[in-house]
Enzyme design. Sequence first.
Site, PDB file in Angstrom:
ATOM      1  CB  CYS A   1      -0.951   0.010   1.194  1.00 43.75           C
ATOM      2  SG  CYS A   1      -2.374  -1.099   1.000  1.00 43.75           S
TER       3      CYS A   1
ATOM      4  CG  HIS B   1      -4.732  -4.136   2.050  1.00 42.48           C
ATOM      5  ND1 HIS B   1      -3.365  -4.236   2.143  1.00 42.48           N
ATOM      6  CD2 HIS B   1      -5.234  -4.952   3.023  1.00 42.48           C
ATOM      7  CE1 HIS B   1      -3.046  -5.047   3.137  1.00 42.48           C
ATOM      8  NE2 HIS B   1      -4.160  -5.501   3.686  1.00 42.48           N
TER       9      HIS B   1
ATOM     10  CG  HIS C   1      -1.439  -5.467  -0.998  1.00 43.30           C
ATOM     11  ND1 HIS C   1      -1.775  -4.144  -0.695  1.00 43.30           N
ATOM     12  CD2 HIS C   1      -1.846  -5.670  -2.274  1.00 43.30           C
ATOM     13  CE1 HIS C   1      -2.355  -3.586  -1.749  1.00 43.30           C
ATOM     14  NE2 HIS C   1      -2.411  -4.498  -2.729  1.00 43.30           N
TER      15      HIS C   1
ATOM     16  CG  HIS D   1       2.387 -10.172  -4.234  1.00 43.12           C
ATOM     17  ND1 HIS D   1       2.017 -10.129  -2.910  1.00 43.12           N
ATOM     18  CD2 HIS D   1       3.467 -10.986  -4.297  1.00 43.12           C
ATOM     19  CE1 HIS D   1       2.834 -10.881  -2.203  1.00 43.12           C
ATOM     20  NE2 HIS D   1       3.728 -11.430  -3.029  1.00 43.12           N
TER      21      HIS D   1
ATOM     22  CG  HIS E   1       6.089 -13.645  -7.023  1.00 43.42           C
ATOM     23  ND1 HIS E   1       7.201 -13.097  -6.434  1.00 43.42           N
ATOM     24  CD2 HIS E   1       5.219 -13.911  -6.014  1.00 43.42           C
ATOM     25  CE1 HIS E   1       7.022 -13.047  -5.119  1.00 43.42           C
ATOM     26  NE2 HIS E   1       5.829 -13.543  -4.836  1.00 43.42           N
TER      27      HIS E   1
HETATM   28  P1  AMP Z   1       5.686 -13.171  -1.119  1.00 45.11           P
HETATM   29  O1  AMP Z   1       6.743 -13.921  -0.358  1.00 45.11           O
HETATM   30  O2  AMP Z   1       4.996 -13.989  -2.170  1.00 45.11           O
HETATM   31  O3  AMP Z   1       4.733 -12.467  -0.183  1.00 45.11           O
HETATM   32  O4  AMP Z   1       6.464 -12.078  -1.958  1.00 45.11           O
HETATM   33  C1  AMP Z   1       6.820 -10.838  -1.476  1.00 45.11           C
HETATM   34  C2  AMP Z   1       7.861 -10.295  -2.421  1.00 45.11           C
HETATM   35  O5  AMP Z   1       7.943  -8.898  -2.219  1.00 45.11           O
HETATM   36  C3  AMP Z   1       9.261 -10.861  -2.205  1.00 45.11           C
HETATM   37  O6  AMP Z   1       9.726 -11.481  -3.402  1.00 45.11           O
HETATM   38  C4  AMP Z   1      10.101  -9.632  -1.850  1.00 45.11           C
HETATM   39  O7  AMP Z   1      11.398  -9.664  -2.406  1.00 45.11           O
HETATM   40  C5  AMP Z   1       9.272  -8.491  -2.422  1.00 45.11           C
HETATM   41  N1  AMP Z   1       9.421  -7.207  -1.760  1.00 45.11           N
HETATM   42  C6  AMP Z   1       9.400  -6.954  -0.445  1.00 45.11           C
HETATM   43  N2  AMP Z   1       9.553  -5.637  -0.217  1.00 45.11           N
HETATM   44  C7  AMP Z   1       9.659  -5.046  -1.436  1.00 45.11           C
HETATM   45  C8  AMP Z   1       9.844  -3.702  -1.868  1.00 45.11           C
HETATM   46  N3  AMP Z   1       9.946  -2.683  -0.995  1.00 45.11           N
HETATM   47  N4  AMP Z   1       9.906  -3.462  -3.196  1.00 45.11           N
HETATM   48  C9  AMP Z   1       9.828  -4.479  -4.070  1.00 45.11           C
HETATM   49  N5  AMP Z   1       9.644  -5.763  -3.722  1.00 45.11           N
HETATM   50  C10 AMP Z   1       9.571  -6.049  -2.425  1.00 45.11           C
HETATM   51 ZN    ZN Z   2      -1.828  -3.297   1.147  1.00 46.33          ZN
END
Ligand code: AMP
Ligand code: ZN
Length: 111
Positions: A8, A47, A97, A99, A101
Amino acid sequence: MKIDCIFCKIINKEINSDIIFEDEKTIVFKDIYPKAPVHWLIVPKKHIETHMEITEEDQELMGHLHIITQKVAKKNSINNYKLIMNCGYEAGQRVFHIHLHLLSGKILGEV
Ligand code: AMP
Ligand code: ZN
C-alpha cells in the site's frame, strides 16, 4: 489502503519502487530481491490480504490483473514466463497484500 502494508505504501508512493506499469486498479513493479532476470510483481491497488480473501466482488479486478500481466509481458517482449502467487504464510507468502510474481529466465532459488 492499510497503513502498515508495504505494498500500500508503494502504491501511495510513500516508498520508492521501480514501476513498470500503473493504471487506476493495478501497479507492476520490480521485485527488490529478484529471483530471475525478470522478476516483477503485479499488484491490485485494492488491499486484499490473501487469495483466500478474494470475493465475488473482486472477479473483474482479478481478471483485469491477468489482462494487465499479459499486456505488460507482451509490451516488454516477454514471451515465456511463470506466474506464482503464494497464498498464506506456510506457502511462502510474506507480504500480505495479494500479488502475482512474474518470472522470466532462469529462476534462482525459491520464490
Ligand atoms: P511473497 O513472499 O509472495 O509475499 O512475496 C513478497 C515479495 O515482495 C518478495 O519477493 C520480496 O522480495 C518483495 N518485496 C518486499 N519488499 C519489497 C519492496 N519494498 N519493493 C519491491 N519488492 C519487495
Ligand atoms: Zn496493502
